[in-house]
Write a protein that holds these residues in place. Structure first.
Motif, PDB file in Angstrom:
ATOM      1  N   PHE A  32       0.836  -1.174   0.015  1.00 18.94           N
ATOM      2  CA  PHE A  32      -0.059  -0.067  -0.168  1.00 18.94           C
ATOM      3  C   PHE A  32       0.953   1.501  -0.206  1.00 18.94           C
ATOM      4  O   PHE A  32       1.714   1.590   1.059  1.00 18.94           O
ATOM      5  CB  PHE A  32      -0.911   0.098   1.290  1.00 18.94           C
ATOM      6  CG  PHE A  32      -1.829  -0.953   1.301  1.00 18.94           C
ATOM      7  CD1 PHE A  32      -2.962  -1.193   0.724  1.00 18.94           C
ATOM      8  CD2 PHE A  32      -1.553  -2.192   1.942  1.00 18.94           C
ATOM      9  CE1 PHE A  32      -4.011  -2.040   0.513  1.00 18.94           C
ATOM     10  CE2 PHE A  32      -2.394  -3.413   1.782  1.00 18.94           C
ATOM     11  CZ  PHE A  32      -3.592  -3.331   1.300  1.00 18.94           C
ATOM     12  N   PHE A  50      -5.319  -1.982   4.460  1.00 17.05           N
ATOM     13  CA  PHE A  50      -4.062  -2.571   4.878  1.00 17.05           C
ATOM     14  C   PHE A  50      -4.565  -3.453   6.000  1.00 17.05           C
ATOM     15  O   PHE A  50      -4.077  -4.526   6.495  1.00 17.05           O
ATOM     16  CB  PHE A  50      -2.897  -1.514   5.497  1.00 17.05           C
ATOM     17  CG  PHE A  50      -1.914  -1.931   6.099  1.00 17.05           C
ATOM     18  CD1 PHE A  50      -1.211  -2.732   5.456  1.00 17.05           C
ATOM     19  CD2 PHE A  50      -1.685  -1.710   7.696  1.00 17.05           C
ATOM     20  CE1 PHE A  50       0.255  -3.292   6.458  1.00 17.05           C
ATOM     21  CE2 PHE A  50      -0.638  -2.293   8.269  1.00 17.05           C
ATOM     22  CZ  PHE A  50       0.286  -2.885   7.725  1.00 17.05           C
ATOM     23  N   LYS A  54      -3.769  -7.350   6.636  1.00 21.67           N
ATOM     24  CA  LYS A  54      -2.463  -7.205   7.674  1.00 21.67           C
ATOM     25  C   LYS A  54      -1.513  -8.339   7.608  1.00 21.67           C
ATOM     26  O   LYS A  54      -0.426  -7.781   7.289  1.00 21.67           O
ATOM     27  CB  LYS A  54      -3.030  -6.930   8.912  1.00 21.67           C
ATOM     28  CG  LYS A  54      -2.070  -6.613  10.053  1.00 21.67           C
ATOM     29  CD  LYS A  54      -2.106  -5.326  10.407  1.00 21.67           C
ATOM     30  CE  LYS A  54      -1.080  -4.877  11.278  1.00 21.67           C
ATOM     31  NZ  LYS A  54      -1.519  -3.769  11.980  1.00 21.67           N
ATOM     32  N   ALA A  57       0.632  -8.199   4.378  1.00 25.96           N
ATOM     33  CA  ALA A  57       0.580  -6.488   3.822  1.00 25.96           C
ATOM     34  C   ALA A  57       1.590  -5.900   4.035  1.00 25.96           C
ATOM     35  O   ALA A  57       2.360  -6.188   5.244  1.00 25.96           O
ATOM     36  CB  ALA A  57      -0.750  -5.951   3.947  1.00 25.96           C
ATOM     37  N   ASN A  59       2.752  -1.752   4.478  1.00 33.68           N
ATOM     38  CA  ASN A  59       2.420  -0.269   4.383  1.00 33.68           C
ATOM     39  C   ASN A  59       3.544   0.509   4.272  1.00 33.68           C
ATOM     40  O   ASN A  59       4.365   0.827   4.893  1.00 33.68           O
ATOM     41  CB  ASN A  59       1.351  -0.158   5.380  1.00 33.68           C
ATOM     42  CG  ASN A  59       0.841   1.197   5.393  1.00 33.68           C
ATOM     43  OD1 ASN A  59       0.538   1.663   4.230  1.00 33.68           O
ATOM     44  ND2 ASN A  59       0.337   1.860   6.383  1.00 33.68           N
TER      45      ASN A  59
END
Length: 102
Positions: A32, A50, A54, A57, A59
């Motif tokens: 992201f 996100f 989680k 992922a 961020n």
């Protein structure tokens, strides 16, 4: 037919075996990314996405000069570096307000 590169040392051998096809593939991770200018609406949306994704992922909290439709090399670099196959980019501009690219 493409030839497989030969490993010249142990480090490159580990790298090449990590890239080889596997019986059970890795989980698809998502990144992201915030654009150079991002509105609060898009920041909250990226945060929510996100949170849903989680464990698999990544961020990125800093601003990045990324324009996926003009020059895709930035996204490709981040995807290859983090071994991710999914991405979301959030931006905001006068021409395209609250722009979210999945």
């Amino acid at each position: 037919m493409l030839t497989q590169p030969k490993a010249k040392n142990a480090r490159t051998k580990r790298f090449l075996t990590n890239r080889d096809p596997k019986v059970n593939e890795n989980v698809k991770t998502a990144i992201f990314v915030r654009g150079s200018t991002t509105s609060k609406v898009i920041q909250d949306t990226l945060k929510d996405l996100f949170a849903l994704r989680k464990p698999e992922a990544i961020n990125f909290t800093k601003k990045n000069e990324i324009h996926p439709f003009d020059d895709e090399t930035g996204i490709e670099f981040f995807a290859r570096k983090n071994d991710s196959s999914l991405f979301a980019v959030g931006m905001h501009s006068k021409k395209r307000p609250h722009n979210l690219i999945l």
